[in-house]
Design an enzyme around this catalytic site. Structure first.
Site, PDB file in Angstrom:
ATOM      1  N   THR A  48      72.748  11.446  26.444  1.00 25.30           N
ATOM      2  CA  THR A  48      73.191  12.101  25.223  1.00 25.30           C
ATOM      3  C   THR A  48      74.572  12.729  25.393  1.00 25.30           C
ATOM      4  OG1 THR A  48      70.896  12.545  24.629  1.00 25.30           O
ATOM      5  CG2 THR A  48      72.552  13.858  23.511  1.00 25.30           C
ATOM      6  N   TYR A 138      64.008   8.377  35.299  1.00 26.38           N
ATOM      7  CA  TYR A 138      64.196   8.157  33.863  1.00 26.38           C
ATOM      8  C   TYR A 138      63.682   6.760  33.535  1.00 26.38           C
ATOM      9  CZ  TYR A 138      66.557   8.327  29.276  1.00 26.38           C
ATOM     10  OH  TYR A 138      66.834   8.327  27.921  1.00 26.38           O
ATOM     11  N   LYS A 166      60.944  11.271  33.276  1.00 23.43           N
ATOM     12  CA  LYS A 166      61.241  11.343  31.850  1.00 23.43           C
ATOM     13  C   LYS A 166      60.729  10.036  31.271  1.00 23.43           C
ATOM     14  CE  LYS A 166      64.785  11.643  28.285  1.00 23.43           C
ATOM     15  NZ  LYS A 166      66.230  11.683  27.933  1.00 23.43           N
ATOM     16  N   ILE A 219      62.390  16.338  27.538  1.00 23.53           N
ATOM     17  CA  ILE A 219      63.853  16.308  27.507  1.00 23.53           C
ATOM     18  C   ILE A 219      64.200  15.664  26.177  1.00 23.53           C
ATOM     19  CG2 ILE A 219      65.941  15.409  28.597  1.00 23.53           C
ATOM     20  CD1 ILE A 219      64.461  15.421  31.265  1.00 23.53           C
TER      21      ILE A 219
END
Length: 302
Positions: A48, A138, A166, A219
């Protein structure tokens, strides 16, 4: 190893000025604001934050700001580090030692080259062995091209130095349900990492269902907006208040969908700019600024 992460973490956008430069002051104010609103911590240089478009100097500035804010506020700092190259990822992780405030590294499953699941396990085992901080894997197969089975996720959960995942598979699928069931009922068959293994929601629209299954937190880029309600959503599920949590999840899911109507973080930046919180809605190519209709639709839900 640090205790496994729990609660709401904001993967900070990187605000830019109208001239396209890093807006350091706006970044610092935004970091304080989300912690004020209930976030447990920050993620610096997550996807992001558009880290691939930042210079090395800009990346260091982002980490400096996030580290200072987290140190001042007693918040947790997670840093994005790593790519699809094991040696390069190891170097990026070693560099995090310059920021002692970093408590974990968010490290993506190797993308594009699509290694085998055995290769993914070997990659993270090598990284965890030498990393100065615990790793958060991730898992985002619709970006990496590599789906991880529940068996592989459980193997990763047993690797010393891996604190969590995540989890962003694009759905609450069968492997997700089985993963949460296995983690809830029995630890991984091999030695369980100190502090446990945290599953963090990474698909914003599916955050509430994953929390209902036992996720430790999330997250969540959407939580730049209505941060307090996202924090309350996590707290309500952890407290077993299914009625309150379910109602919050139903209210927040449409906002998340609206904020991801265009490639992230374009709409989030458009909304934050419209609210006067950042100096411009600019993103860096190859991303484009969000369209007015997308921003208006998200603003109506804020």
């Amino acid at each position: 190893m640090e205790p496994s992460p729990r609660g709401l973490f904001i993967p900070l956008i990187t605000p830019f000025t109208e001239d396209g430069d890093l807006a350091s002051g706006a970044l610092e104010k935004l970091a304080h604001a989300v912690i004020d609103a209930g976030a447990a911590g920050l993620v610096a240089l997550g996807t992001t934050g558009e880290p691939a478009t930042l210079t090395a100097a800009e990346q260091h500035t982002v980490l400096d700001i996030a580290a200072r804010v987290c140190r001042e506020r007693g918040a947790t700092l997670i840093a994005g580090a790593g790519s699809n190259d094991t040696a390069g990822s190891a170097r990026a992780l070693r560099d995090l030692a310059a920021w002692p405030e970093v408590s974990a590294a968010l490290t993506v499953v190797p993308y594009y080259t699509r290694p085998s699941e055995e290769g993914v396990v070997a990659h993270f085992t090598r990284l965890a062995l030498h990393s100065p901080v615990p790793l958060i894997v991730y898992n985002i197969p619709y970006r990496t091209g590599r789906v991880l089975s529940v068996q592989t996720l459980l193997r990763l959960a047993s690797v010393p130095g891996i604190a969590g995942v995540k989890h962003a598979p694009g759905a609450v699928d069968q492997d997700t349900v089985l993963l949460m069931s296995r983690l809830a009922t029995t630890p991984p068959t091999m030695a369980e990492p100190p502090g446990g293994f945290a599953v963090l929601a990474g698909d914003d629209v599916f955050a509430s269902p994953l929390l209902a299954l036992g996720a430790a937190g999330g997250i969540l880029a959407s939580a730049h907006l209505r941060t307090g309600e996202f924090a309350e959503l996590i707290a309500a599920w952890h407290a077993g208040d299914a009625g309150r949590a379910g109602a919050l999840g139903q209210r927040l899911a449409p906002l998340s969908a609206a904020l991801f109507a265009e490639p992230n973080p374009a709409v989030i930046k458009g909304v934050l700019h419209a609210q006067g919180l950042i100096p411009s809605p600019a993103v860096r190519l190859p991303l484009l600024a969000a369209g007015h209709d997308s921003v208006r639709a998200a603003l109506a839900l804020c």
